[in-house]
Write a protein that holds these residues in place. Structure first.
Motif, mmCIF file in Angstrom:
data_model
loop_
_atom_site.group_PDB
_atom_site.id
_atom_site.type_symbol
_atom_site.label_atom_id
_atom_site.label_comp_id
_atom_site.label_asym_id
_atom_site.label_seq_id
_atom_site.Cartn_x
_atom_site.Cartn_y
_atom_site.Cartn_z
ATOM 1 N N SER A 167 0.844 -1.194 0.000
ATOM 2 C CA SER A 167 0.000 0.000 0.000
ATOM 3 C C SER A 167 0.881 1.247 0.000
ATOM 4 N N ASP A 168 0.266 2.391 -0.250
ATOM 5 C CA ASP A 168 1.012 3.641 -0.346
ATOM 6 C C ASP A 168 1.044 4.427 0.948
ATOM 7 N N GLU A 169 0.274 4.013 1.943
ATOM 8 C CA GLU A 169 0.251 4.757 3.193
ATOM 9 C C GLU A 169 -0.099 3.838 4.359
ATOM 10 N N SER A 170 0.205 4.297 5.552
ATOM 11 C CA SER A 170 -0.077 3.523 6.756
ATOM 12 C C SER A 170 -1.427 3.937 7.335
ATOM 13 N N ARG A 171 -1.916 3.135 8.254
ATOM 14 C CA ARG A 171 -3.220 3.372 8.872
ATOM 15 C C ARG A 171 -3.052 3.484 10.383
ATOM 16 N N HIS A 172 -3.636 4.538 10.973
ATOM 17 C CA HIS A 172 -3.579 4.701 12.421
ATOM 18 C C HIS A 172 -4.441 3.651 13.095
ATOM 19 N N VAL A 173 -3.913 3.056 14.171
ATOM 20 C CA VAL A 173 -4.638 2.011 14.903
ATOM 21 C C VAL A 173 -4.975 2.543 16.294
ATOM 22 N N PRO A 174 -6.252 2.713 16.608
ATOM 23 C CA PRO A 174 -6.609 3.146 17.969
ATOM 24 C C PRO A 174 -6.297 2.052 18.976
ATOM 25 N N ILE A 191 3.017 -10.633 29.931
ATOM 26 C CA ILE A 191 3.091 -10.754 28.475
ATOM 27 C C ILE A 191 2.018 -9.881 27.833
ATOM 28 N N ILE A 192 2.406 -9.097 26.837
ATOM 29 C CA ILE A 192 1.477 -8.256 26.084
ATOM 30 C C ILE A 192 1.067 -9.010 24.825
ATOM 31 N N VAL A 193 -0.232 -9.066 24.557
ATOM 32 C CA VAL A 193 -0.769 -9.814 23.422
ATOM 33 C C VAL A 193 -1.554 -8.866 22.526
ATOM 34 N N PHE A 194 -1.282 -8.921 21.219
ATOM 35 C CA PHE A 194 -2.011 -8.112 20.240
ATOM 36 C C PHE A 194 -2.724 -9.045 19.277
ATOM 37 N N ASP A 195 -4.058 -9.012 19.277
ATOM 38 C CA ASP A 195 -4.872 -9.802 18.366
ATOM 39 C C ASP A 195 -4.817 -9.139 16.999
ATOM 40 N N SER A 213 -6.664 -5.539 18.924
ATOM 41 C CA SER A 213 -6.851 -5.149 20.322
ATOM 42 C C SER A 213 -5.773 -5.812 21.175
ATOM 43 N N PHE A 214 -5.517 -5.212 22.336
ATOM 44 C CA PHE A 214 -4.493 -5.708 23.252
ATOM 45 C C PHE A 214 -5.128 -6.393 24.452
ATOM 46 N N ARG A 215 -4.370 -7.311 25.039
ATOM 47 C CA ARG A 215 -4.740 -7.923 26.313
ATOM 48 C C ARG A 215 -3.459 -8.377 26.993
ATOM 49 N N TRP A 216 -3.594 -8.909 28.206
ATOM 50 C CA TRP A 216 -2.439 -9.353 28.975
ATOM 51 C C TRP A 216 -2.470 -10.867 29.139
ATOM 52 N N MET A 217 -1.300 -11.445 29.363
ATOM 53 C CA MET A 217 -1.179 -12.880 29.608
ATOM 54 C C MET A 217 -0.118 -13.101 30.680
#
Length: 413
Positions: free
Chosen positions: A182-189, A241-245, A250-254
């Motif tokens: 792609s030509d540009e990135s996307r902001h992730v909330p 542990i940080i987890v990114f789905d 989205s983030f969660r902890w482990m």
């Protein structure tokens, strides 16, 4: 033919056998040579299905950083009784040795590597020696873009790069996702558990930004997993542990297998999540845990390797070649402490010790040998990046063949 059956010629074999059973098993360089044999072979080996199957058959190999003494990044190959190394393009002596112009590996996935050169980021295929410039969310003086993840998004089959952009003037962080091609990135909330707060979100991005100095995340079950230093200060007791789905973004902890750990890292072992750690401050023993139940976050202790297992065998040698004759020189000191762990294959581990050397050890703790780069042993680090050869073109980018004028061969920007 005097009663004898005519010998079967290579040309007599069905095309599916030639392509699926012979060509797909060849090393990548030999596949390139076969493309020049005939138009039919070139067409068959250029099909996406063939290239994906060829990639699937390649071993996943660890990447070692030789810190340019004398090599930079090399791929370690298991060849039975010994392990050999091969320099990884574009990290070879022809590259610039000046720090600001040096090629630095940021991430790897499926035969592609993300390379930083100064403020720029490139996606490269070391086998085809092609590269493409990645668009960045912010550029210019006062901004830094840090790669924290590189993965394949399974629903779309796209390759994506997860970046944190930092404004150095006001110390603000933002998360961005770039689809390769792609030509540009996307902001992730930032989406986290309901009890999170803006301060925790900032701690999360700052912690992941600092994780660029730590091992890369482990991708497992469609999620990226980090275990950065000081993770408990980031997750506020939610886990280490940080987890990114990667699908829900989205983030969660482990929970990690143990909280009493002086040093530890996540890694992939036999297709599952694993964790190694030092339980004593002198780093003389390492424990290796493997995830037994992912949903319940249950870990099982798999191995324990300590210095005493190796002290019983004093045959620790550095091997060098002089006048084409092998000469063994004892190490100046015995193994004193362990620094890092990586997987070589299903039965062997790589263990960094004494801050600079790497040895091979089987899963029972038996010493198998010292790792050498070339003919001698040098200061080296285990990157936790892995490389699995691929002849697949860089997605949606025109392949750029390596030549004498390329910045990756001459060191010029």
């Amino acid at each position: 033919m005097s009663g004898r059956r005519r010998a079967t010629l290579f040309e007599d074999l069905p095309e599916e056998i030639v392509v699926d059973q012979i060509l797909s098993r060849l090393p990548s360089k030999d596949v390139g040579h076969c493309r020049a044999v005939s138009p039919s072979w070139r067409s068959a080996t250029s099909a996406l299905e063939f290239m994906l199957e060829h990639h699937r058959r390649q071993p996943s190999l660890p990447i070692i950083n030789g810190h340019r003494q004398p090599a930079s990044y090399v791929v370690l190959r298991d060849t039975g009784a010994v392990a050999s190394s091969q320099e990884l393009w574009p990290f070879f002596p022809g590259s610039s040795n000046h720090f600001e112009n040096a090629n630095v590996i940021c991430a790897s996935c499926d035969g592609f590597v993300i390379v930083r050169r100064g403020p720029r980021l490139y996606i490269c295929n070391p086998v085809t020696r092609s590269h493409a410039l990645l668009p960045l969310p912010f550029s210019g003086q006062g901004f830094m873009n840090i790669v924290i993840g590189f993965y394949r998004h399974h629903p779309t089959k796209d390759y994506r790069v997860l970046l944190i952009s930092e404004s150095q003037k006001c110390s603000k962080y933002s998360l961005h996702n770039l689809t390769v091609g792609s030509d540009e990135s996307r902001h992730v909330p930032i989406r986290m558990p309901a009890d999170s707060s803006p301060s925790v979100e900032r701690k999360l991005l700052k912690g992941l930004r600092n994780s660029s100095h730590c091992p890369p995340p482990v991708q497992h079950r469609g999620s990226l997993h980090w275990c950065p230093l000081g993770a408990t200060n980031i997750t506020e007791g939610g886990g280490e542990i940080i987890v990114f789905d990667t699908e829900a973004e989205s983030f969660r902890w482990m929970r990690s297998p143990t909280k009493r750990c002086y040093n530890g890292e996540l890694f992939n072992m036999k297709g599952t999540l694993a964790f190694w750690g030092n339980l004593t401050p002198d780093f003389t023993a390492i424990n290796v845990w493997v995830m037994q139940d992912y949903e319940a976050e249950i870990w099982a202790l798999e191995y324990r390797i300590d210095v005493s297992m190796l002290e019983t065998s004093r045959k620790l040698y550095l091997t060098s070649l002089k006048k084409k004759r092998k000469k063994k020189t004892p190490l100046h000191s015995a193994v004193q402490w362990f620094d890092d762990v990586a997987v070589l294959n299903d039965r062997e581990l790589l263990i960094k010790f004494n801050g600079k050397h790497v040895l091979r050890c089987d899963i029972d703790g038996k010493f198998l040998g010292i790792v050498n780069l070339g003919t001698c042993q040098y200061l080296m680090s285990l990157t936790q990046h892995r490389f699995q050869e691929s002849i697949v073109p860089i997605p949606c980018h025109e392949m750029q063949e390596e030549d004498e004028e390329s910045l990756f061969s001459t060191g010029h920007v």
